[in-house]
Design a protein around this motif. Structure first.
Motif, PDB file in Angstrom:
ATOM      1  N   LEU A   1       0.820  -1.218   0.000  1.00  0.00           N
ATOM      2  CA  LEU A   1       0.000   0.000   0.000  1.00  0.00           C
ATOM      3  C   LEU A   1       0.850   1.263   0.000  1.00  0.00           C
ATOM      4  O   LEU A   1       1.781   1.396   0.789  1.00  0.00           O
ATOM      5  CB  LEU A   1      -0.899  -0.010   1.251  1.00  0.00           C
ATOM      6  N   SER A   2       0.484   2.210  -0.893  1.00  0.00           N
ATOM      7  CA  SER A   2       1.089   3.543  -0.888  1.00  0.00           C
ATOM      8  C   SER A   2       0.008   4.547  -0.525  1.00  0.00           C
ATOM      9  O   SER A   2      -1.039   4.601  -1.175  1.00  0.00           O
ATOM     10  CB  SER A   2       1.645   3.886  -2.274  1.00  0.00           C
ATOM     11  N   LEU A   3       0.281   5.328   0.514  1.00  0.00           N
ATOM     12  CA  LEU A   3      -0.739   6.248   1.037  1.00  0.00           C
ATOM     13  C   LEU A   3      -0.388   7.692   0.727  1.00  0.00           C
ATOM     14  O   LEU A   3       0.726   8.154   1.024  1.00  0.00           O
ATOM     15  CB  LEU A   3      -0.832   6.091   2.554  1.00  0.00           C
TER      16      LEU A   3
ATOM     17  N   LEU B   1       0.396   9.573  -1.801  1.00  0.00           N
ATOM     18  CA  LEU B   1       1.576  10.004  -2.558  1.00  0.00           C
ATOM     19  C   LEU B   1       1.211  11.226  -3.393  1.00  0.00           C
ATOM     20  O   LEU B   1       0.318  11.174  -4.243  1.00  0.00           O
ATOM     21  CB  LEU B   1       2.074   8.879  -3.473  1.00  0.00           C
TER      22      LEU B   1
ATOM     23  N   VAL C   1       7.431  10.418  -5.676  1.00  0.00           N
ATOM     24  CA  VAL C   1       7.450   8.955  -5.644  1.00  0.00           C
ATOM     25  C   VAL C   1       6.080   8.493  -6.117  1.00  0.00           C
ATOM     26  O   VAL C   1       5.068   9.067  -5.738  1.00  0.00           O
ATOM     27  CB  VAL C   1       7.741   8.423  -4.226  1.00  0.00           C
ATOM     28  N   TYR C   2       6.057   7.460  -6.940  1.00  0.00           N
ATOM     29  CA  TYR C   2       4.815   7.024  -7.558  1.00  0.00           C
ATOM     30  C   TYR C   2       4.491   5.599  -7.139  1.00  0.00           C
ATOM     31  O   TYR C   2       5.390   4.798  -6.885  1.00  0.00           O
ATOM     32  CB  TYR C   2       4.933   7.154  -9.084  1.00  0.00           C
ATOM     33  N   VAL C   3       3.199   5.306  -7.101  1.00  0.00           N
ATOM     34  CA  VAL C   3       2.755   4.000  -6.618  1.00  0.00           C
ATOM     35  C   VAL C   3       3.369   2.874  -7.442  1.00  0.00           C
ATOM     36  O   VAL C   3       3.621   1.786  -6.929  1.00  0.00           O
ATOM     37  CB  VAL C   3       1.203   3.929  -6.599  1.00  0.00           C
ATOM     38  N   ASN C   4       3.658   3.152  -8.716  1.00  0.00           N
ATOM     39  CA  ASN C   4       4.194   2.074  -9.556  1.00  0.00           C
ATOM     40  C   ASN C   4       5.691   1.866  -9.435  1.00  0.00           C
ATOM     41  O   ASN C   4       6.234   1.004 -10.125  1.00  0.00           O
ATOM     42  CB  ASN C   4       3.813   2.222 -11.035  1.00  0.00           C
ATOM     43  N   GLN C   5       6.358   2.620  -8.602  1.00  0.00           N
ATOM     44  CA  GLN C   5       7.800   2.450  -8.457  1.00  0.00           C
ATOM     45  C   GLN C   5       8.127   1.816  -7.111  1.00  0.00           C
ATOM     46  O   GLN C   5       7.556   2.188  -6.089  1.00  0.00           O
ATOM     47  CB  GLN C   5       8.500   3.807  -8.532  1.00  0.00           C
ATOM     48  N   THR C   6       9.049   0.855  -7.127  1.00  0.00           N
ATOM     49  CA  THR C   6       9.572   0.332  -5.864  1.00  0.00           C
ATOM     50  C   THR C   6      11.089   0.389  -5.925  1.00  0.00           C
ATOM     51  O   THR C   6      11.678   0.193  -6.982  1.00  0.00           O
ATOM     52  CB  THR C   6       9.146  -1.124  -5.600  1.00  0.00           C
TER      53      THR C   6
ATOM     54  N   LEU D   1      13.667  12.981  -2.017  1.00  0.00           N
ATOM     55  CA  LEU D   1      12.373  12.315  -1.940  1.00  0.00           C
ATOM     56  C   LEU D   1      12.299  11.642  -0.577  1.00  0.00           C
ATOM     57  O   LEU D   1      13.237  10.954  -0.178  1.00  0.00           O
ATOM     58  CB  LEU D   1      12.244  11.262  -3.043  1.00  0.00           C
TER      59      LEU D   1
ATOM     60  N   LEU E   1       9.935   9.351   2.257  1.00  0.00           N
ATOM     61  CA  LEU E   1       8.780   8.524   2.586  1.00  0.00           C
ATOM     62  C   LEU E   1       8.952   7.964   3.992  1.00  0.00           C
ATOM     63  O   LEU E   1      10.066   7.828   4.491  1.00  0.00           O
ATOM     64  CB  LEU E   1       8.666   7.336   1.618  1.00  0.00           C
TER      65      LEU E   1
ATOM     66  N   VAL F   1       3.794  -7.034   4.560  1.00  0.00           N
ATOM     67  CA  VAL F   1       3.041  -5.968   3.893  1.00  0.00           C
ATOM     68  C   VAL F   1       3.667  -4.628   4.270  1.00  0.00           C
ATOM     69  O   VAL F   1       3.910  -4.345   5.439  1.00  0.00           O
ATOM     70  CB  VAL F   1       1.549  -6.007   4.280  1.00  0.00           C
ATOM     71  N   GLU F   2       3.920  -3.853   3.238  1.00  0.00           N
ATOM     72  CA  GLU F   2       4.544  -2.542   3.433  1.00  0.00           C
ATOM     73  C   GLU F   2       3.494  -1.460   3.225  1.00  0.00           C
ATOM     74  O   GLU F   2       2.739  -1.503   2.259  1.00  0.00           O
ATOM     75  CB  GLU F   2       5.670  -2.379   2.405  1.00  0.00           C
ATOM     76  N   VAL F   3       3.461  -0.518   4.154  1.00  0.00           N
ATOM     77  CA  VAL F   3       2.645   0.679   3.960  1.00  0.00           C
ATOM     78  C   VAL F   3       3.612   1.846   3.901  1.00  0.00           C
ATOM     79  O   VAL F   3       4.385   2.064   4.831  1.00  0.00           O
ATOM     80  CB  VAL F   3       1.641   0.871   5.116  1.00  0.00           C
ATOM     81  N   ARG F   4       3.606   2.546   2.777  1.00  0.00           N
ATOM     82  CA  ARG F   4       4.509   3.707   2.694  1.00  0.00           C
ATOM     83  C   ARG F   4       3.677   4.959   2.501  1.00  0.00           C
ATOM     84  O   ARG F   4       2.642   4.946   1.827  1.00  0.00           O
ATOM     85  CB  ARG F   4       5.552   3.528   1.591  1.00  0.00           C
ATOM     86  N   ARG F   5       4.147   5.997   3.134  1.00  0.00           N
ATOM     87  CA  ARG F   5       3.400   7.259   3.163  1.00  0.00           C
ATOM     88  C   ARG F   5       4.312   8.404   2.758  1.00  0.00           C
ATOM     89  O   ARG F   5       5.498   8.403   3.083  1.00  0.00           O
ATOM     90  CB  ARG F   5       2.957   7.594   4.597  1.00  0.00           C
ATOM     91  N   GLN F   6       3.710   9.376   2.111  1.00  0.00           N
ATOM     92  CA  GLN F   6       4.398  10.641   1.901  1.00  0.00           C
ATOM     93  C   GLN F   6       4.873  11.126   3.270  1.00  0.00           C
ATOM     94  O   GLN F   6       4.095  11.169   4.214  1.00  0.00           O
ATOM     95  CB  GLN F   6       3.374  11.625   1.321  1.00  0.00           C
TER      96      GLN F   6
END
Lengths: 565, 565
Positions: free
Chosen positions: A514-516, A518, A522-527, B194, B196, B559-564
């Protein structure tokens, strides 16, 4: 090893500190990369600069790509760049009954070299690939259709990062048990203790098969390749027929390094198929193949899992990536971030969002309430603005990788109300390139006939703005989507702590990354390797994650020899 | 957790140092165990002494074993001790449609508790089991047929060790990523980095099913049970219908500890089948079941691997364990060691040697050359001597676990020339116990009809002294046996460095665990937790090893949760 040019000492001197930093970073998950992202960083220390990289690429075109592999029984090829030109390269075609036994021959010496030497040899391979990043960028660009800068970064340093990450995990996993003989002494009260000498050796499982994909031949190929090689397995690379060159270059570098380090170069080999030959299926069930890494369609991934029972199978298949739009305190940032995510490489990433779930009563933002229609229109405008300039559009979109993507894009416009039409972009340098901006289609989430569209993967530059009754409704749809269709990525925008917690709960329960909120760069499609997990291995989109312990720990076994002390 | 009797602090105070020692020992592989092996070590600190353990066992007989589980729709049971008496215990029978959803209910809180608390709760369960080791010894003895001392040690501290080992691996694996939120900052040259915030959560896969075996209900059951529980999964224990009590006691303790620590006791539950019901097959393919641990026949293990595709399946099946006899500098020690290995628990261990490969021209020893016939006769004499005294024989052999073993034993005498006949031993305390000494049958390895006997598993007190043309011939047969039939253990006796290296090479190539020249008080059929691997997971006898990273790493996902930021 005595006569090897690359001794273990020399390898350690060059690469041990990089390995140590990788080992440390996979634990801290901080940002790090040893491979430069900027094209201008290359050209010193023996690396190819832009001009040399281009020249190297051009010199490979219209030639025979010889690897000096055993069992070469002919030549095959036929790649055409998504930008138009035919590459004109012929690759060796292998007689598997000759090649596979030859690949096993060096396995004992590779095992006996130990985990550290294997890791250092892998790092030397990666370092030489890194030095040729400019050359690889052209190879990736002209097989995947990625724009140059993306091909450079994602196909170069980011792919190398993922390879190094896999090596670090593999090394850490294999060195859990002590190297060499260790004593064991069990007290027996007044009697003498029981004493044994024990020795633990990581042993590879057998030949590993890497089945490459069209869109990210190096990025998706390197984790499996390096994880298997570092754990003692020979690796046979079977590229996608449209994306052979980047992996052929990789195999060539690997064979050179192995030979220089005193190992059998046949530990890494290439298998290119003749048109229509379908060797992936043949190879996948051969008894010599004990590990398979695959990126591609769900249908073939499922087939591999069901049929290649003699092998450990690691698959990255397809999912339906979803973004839940509930509320935001940075409306502009959200729109800009989403617009970029939808546009990058024409939506041809396994991580690109497909379904944007938006409450039909609208959302709250820092710019006041926005209706469903407004959100969709504003997103369409953001994408339109981002891609309004053709030069920038070409730089972001790249080219459609194959005619299937184009056909899906064209069909998508008929699935609902088009909020943003796709437009054709001319690439002045490559007039034959098929370049298209994304389409955004509005769908009513409550209509059963709309579900047929949004509840399956539509790979390419197609997104659905799905109206839902409420955020709770969105979360229920998110859960069902991840559970039944899988997801490589989930995104969400919300200013509500309760909603945030609820989205997290769905992702934790359904194993989705999950990306919250953004809103920046940084974009949800990049890891990012060493830090972000790519996929979770816990939902139908993939049975493995890049990279974790499970990705490496079953590629080898530990054999113990214990002796009377 | 606020009202829990067992707070995390209290659990840490009691068990954190034990966990740390376990974490350290799985890396050093040195000898260690926190659970006493000697029966007299119990009786203090709230543990049951011999008399109290026996009394506790007897009080459970002829009663209803209530677990207060949801969905209990009846009662079932019917265990009869291999020593004769019926246990007379009734266990709850479960309505799976009620029990399985109830088991999932507490999963979120168990996940949120984190890896350390889960590990500490598991250690409390193990500590309470340890305190009742005397009681468990009787339960194991009267379900498996093991002699008391073996039931005490293998069913008690050694099983607890294997459970703790699994907890340690699970904890280590889950704590590879930082707990809590971690920052990530990627430099962008002159622009702002950047940034996060990232959070990594290990999440269980779903309900784990443990399918217990008849011979080692706790020893083989605990690794899977504790590995799954410690990684966040509810665990449903399905015991072998003849060996329910040890696992029912285990489930009861686990449920008590979970409740006291403030968790849902339904995270661990018991599923006992009605006679002939076959619930293992039903359970194994239910969608709620995401992990399966199984010990038992190859046929059902293969069925699980082929059919329970929604689950991660860990199997320990059957193999053909082989000892290569080439030469020795301690002939007496070798014979004594082998005699004990063949006799212990009437050969009813998955690790007991079956095929002894002996060159037909004989071997060299410290007592001069010995012909094939002499070696076999001397081994027969050693077994005969070891078991000549009935009291000692009863203490070593235990009872035959079921009529199938007795039938195989009786049939074995017809397979070739009997070098040592099995004899009936009377157990004065339990006259109905079926106690038999092992049979040793001579087979000519070059005769095709002999192969039918020695090239398949003959579980029980049956060994084959297989004559081979040479040690090289023995190694070729060893390789073929491991590759095609699998092996939990391989043994070898040799004074030749070349032969030693050649045996090692076979075992490394075929992934088999090797014991060399054991002549003292350690036997090829014994493995010690924290140090020895049980099985390799790399040959057909088992697809997993106890215990390594691969045994735990795919029981959960991160499970990873990443946030701005």
């Amino acid at each position: 090893m005595a006569t090897a040019q690359l001794t273990t000492d020399r390898l350690a001197e060059k690469h041990r500190s990089t390995l140590d930093q990788a080992l440390s970073t996979i634990r801290t998950r901080a940002y790090w990369s040893p491979y430069p992202e900027h094209p201008k960083a290359y050209g010193t220390d023996g690396s190819l600069d832009a001009a040399a990289g281009l020249a190297a690429h051009q010199s490979a075109l219209n030639t025979r790509f010889d690897l000096d592999q055993p069992g070469t029984d002919g030549w095959t090829g036929g790649e055409t760049s998504p930008y138009g030109p035919s590459l004109g390269i012929e690759y060796p075609h292998a007689d598997l009954d000759v090649l596979l036994p030859a690949m096993r021959a060096g396995m004992g010496a590779w095992r006996d070299a130990g985990a550290e030497t294997r890791a250092l040899v892998c790092l030397e391979i990666l370092a030489r690939i890194s030095a040729r990043t400019h050359e690889f960028a052209h190879a990736v660009m002209h097989t995947s259709g990625q724009a140059f800068m993306m091909a450079f970064q994602a196909g170069g340093p980011h792919a190398q990062d993922r390879g190094l990450e896999a090596v670090a995990y593999a090394y850490e996993e294999q060195t859990r048990t002590p190297a060499g003989r260790a004593g064991w002494s069990k007290p027996q009260g007044k009697r003498d203790p029981l004493e044994l000498s024990k020795e633990f050796t990581p042993v590879g499982r057998g030949i590993a098969l890497v089945i490459g994909c069209n869109t990210f031949p190096t990025w998706n190929g390197y984790p499996g390749l390096f994880a298997s090689l570092a754990t003692g397995n020979p690796v046979l690379v079977k590229p996608h027929p449209r994306a052979v060159l980047p992996l052929a270059l990789t195999v060539k570098v690997a064979r050179e390094v192995l030979a220089e380090a005193g190992f059998d170069p046949n530990l890494v080999a290439l298998a290119v198929e003749r048109p229509g030959e379908g060797i992936a299926k043949t190879l996948a069930v051969r008894p010599e193949i004990r590990i398979i890494d695959y990126t591609g369609s769900t249908a073939f991934g499922d087939w591999l899992e069901d049929n290649a029972r003699q092998a450990q199978v690691y698959t990255e298949k397809a999912g339906v990536n979803t973004v839940v739009v509930d509320s935001t305190d940075d409306y502009k940032g959200m729109l800009a971030n989403l617009a970029f995510s939808l546009s990058l490489y024409s939506g041809q990433m396994c991580t690109t969002p497909q379904n944007l779930l938006i409450p039909r009563d609208g959302i709250t933002t820092d710019q006041g309430p926005k209706s469903y229609d407004e959100v969709v229109a504003d997103l369409a405008a953001a994408v339109g603005g981002l891609l309004g300039d053709d030069a920038r559009a070409n730089g972001l979109l790249g080219a459609l990788v194959n005619p299937d993507v184009k056909a899906r894009l064209e069909a998508a416009a008929g699935l609902g109300e088009v909020a943003l039409a796709s437009r054709e972009v001319v690439n002045p340098e490559y007039p034959d390139a098929v370049v298209r901006t994304p389409v955004i289609v509005k769908l009513d989430g409550s209509k059963p006939d709309a579900q047929a569209a949004y509840f399956s993967e539509c790979f390419g530059p197609v997104s659905f703005a799905v109206s839902v009754d409420s955020t709770a409704d969105a979360l229920e749809l998110l859960r069902r989507t991840v559970r039944e269709k899988g997801a490589m990525t989930v995104g969400a925008y919300t200013t509500s702590a309760d909603t945030e917690r609820a989205v997290e709960e769905v992702c934790l329960e359904e194993s989705a990354q999950l990306s919250l909120n953004l809103t920046g760069g940084v974009y949800v499609n990049q890891t990012a390797a060493f830090s972000d997990f790519h996929g979770s291995g816990g939902n139908p989109a993939a049975n493995a994650a890049l990279c974790d312990g499970a990705f490496v720990s079953n590629r080898f076994r530990v054999v113990e020899v214990r002796r009377q002390a």
